[in-house]
Design a protein around this motif. Structure first.
Motif, mmCIF file in Angstrom:
data_model
loop_
_atom_site.group_PDB
_atom_site.id
_atom_site.type_symbol
_atom_site.label_atom_id
_atom_site.label_comp_id
_atom_site.label_asym_id
_atom_site.label_seq_id
_atom_site.Cartn_x
_atom_site.Cartn_y
_atom_site.Cartn_z
ATOM 1 N N CYS A 191 -102.128 25.796 13.936
ATOM 2 C CA CYS A 191 -102.759 26.605 12.895
ATOM 3 C C CYS A 191 -103.575 27.765 13.451
ATOM 4 N N CYS A 240 -106.532 21.608 7.082
ATOM 5 C CA CYS A 240 -105.967 22.641 6.219
ATOM 6 C C CYS A 240 -106.637 22.533 4.863
ATOM 7 N N HIS A 290 -103.981 21.632 2.103
ATOM 8 C CA HIS A 290 -103.022 20.724 2.743
ATOM 9 C C HIS A 290 -101.910 20.275 1.800
ATOM 10 N N ARG A 328 -99.389 23.208 1.368
ATOM 11 C CA ARG A 328 -99.009 23.996 2.539
ATOM 12 C C ARG A 328 -97.493 24.232 2.556
ATOM 13 N N CYS A 362 -95.149 24.329 7.699
ATOM 14 C CA CYS A 362 -96.335 23.597 8.140
ATOM 15 C C CYS A 362 -96.144 22.097 7.959
#
Length: 226
Positions: free
Chosen positions: A37, A120, A123, A126, A130
């Motif tokens: 990331c 994240c 999340h 995403r 990812c």
């Protein structure tokens, strides 16, 4: 060279069980190190985090960010033109979008806790790239994360990640395999649609991004919108 349509047919016929077998053989567990990331720092300097995001994923992230941060996110808060193909001043033509980065070159949705572990902030929403990191499939026309593959089992490629080689349970491997197959299909569908819509625009000012929905400006609006 295999056509995109042929590769799509292969992707659609992939066995999730066989992909899960390969993922189990390689092994993986996320350590929340943040390596996938954040920017890459080496002797050549800092290379910003670069992850492909599809147009509908940008809109999904806009909605997710609006909900979580209770503020309006425009297209440029979420995505930037893929830098490859653009001139040093950011002009020219390129294909697809990359997740937006902060001043340090890290993904704009990445945050680091006091104990050094990463997270994240979106999340659940995403992008597919990812969700499937550090894996990709060796199919023509499909994308892969930054960096060369460091391991491979059948069609499954593994890219540099400190979580590789760790035990993974079967259920998690199957979920990851299903998402990896989905991502490969989406990669190819997007590539086919982009090819059908692509028209060079050397006359346009600034940067032009060609994606599966047509030609756009860096703010995500259609190039020819008045």
């Amino acid at each position: 060279m295999e056509s995109l349509e042929a590769a799509l047919g292969r992707a659609e016929s992939l066995s999730v069980d066989e992909l899960a077998d390969a993922i189990e053989s390689i092994g993986f567990e996320c350590t929340r190190c943040g390596g996938c990331c954040t920017a890459i720092d080496d002797e050549a300097g800092t290379e910003p985090h670069t992850a492909t995001v599809f147009p509908d994923e940008v809109r999904q992230l806009q909605a997710a960010a609006d909900e979580r941060f209770e503020t309006s996110y425009d297209w440029r808060d979420v995505a930037r033109p893929m830098p490859y193909g653009l001139d040093e001043d950011g002009t020219g033509e390129t294909f697809e979008w990359a997740l937006q980065t902060d001043a340090c070159g890290d993904c704009t949705f990445y945050e680091e806790a006091d104990d050094g572990t990463g997270a994240c902030t979106v999340h659940e929403d995403r992008p597919l790239v990812c969700q499937t990191y550090p894996f990709s499939l060796a199919l023509g026309g499909t994308g892969e994360p930054m960096g060369e593959a460091v391991d491979r089992e059948g069609l499954v490629r593994a890219h540099e990640c400190e979580g590789l080689g760790r035990d993974i349970d079967r259920e998690t491997a199957e979920e990851l395999a299903e998402t990896l197959k989905e991502r490969s299909i989406r990669d190819l569908e997007e590539a086919i649609e982009l090819r059908e819509r692509y028209e060079p625009r050397p006359d346009a000012d600034g940067a032009v991004v060609h994606d599966s929905e047509g030609s756009k400006r860096p703010d995500g609006t259609p190039l020819d919108r008045r």
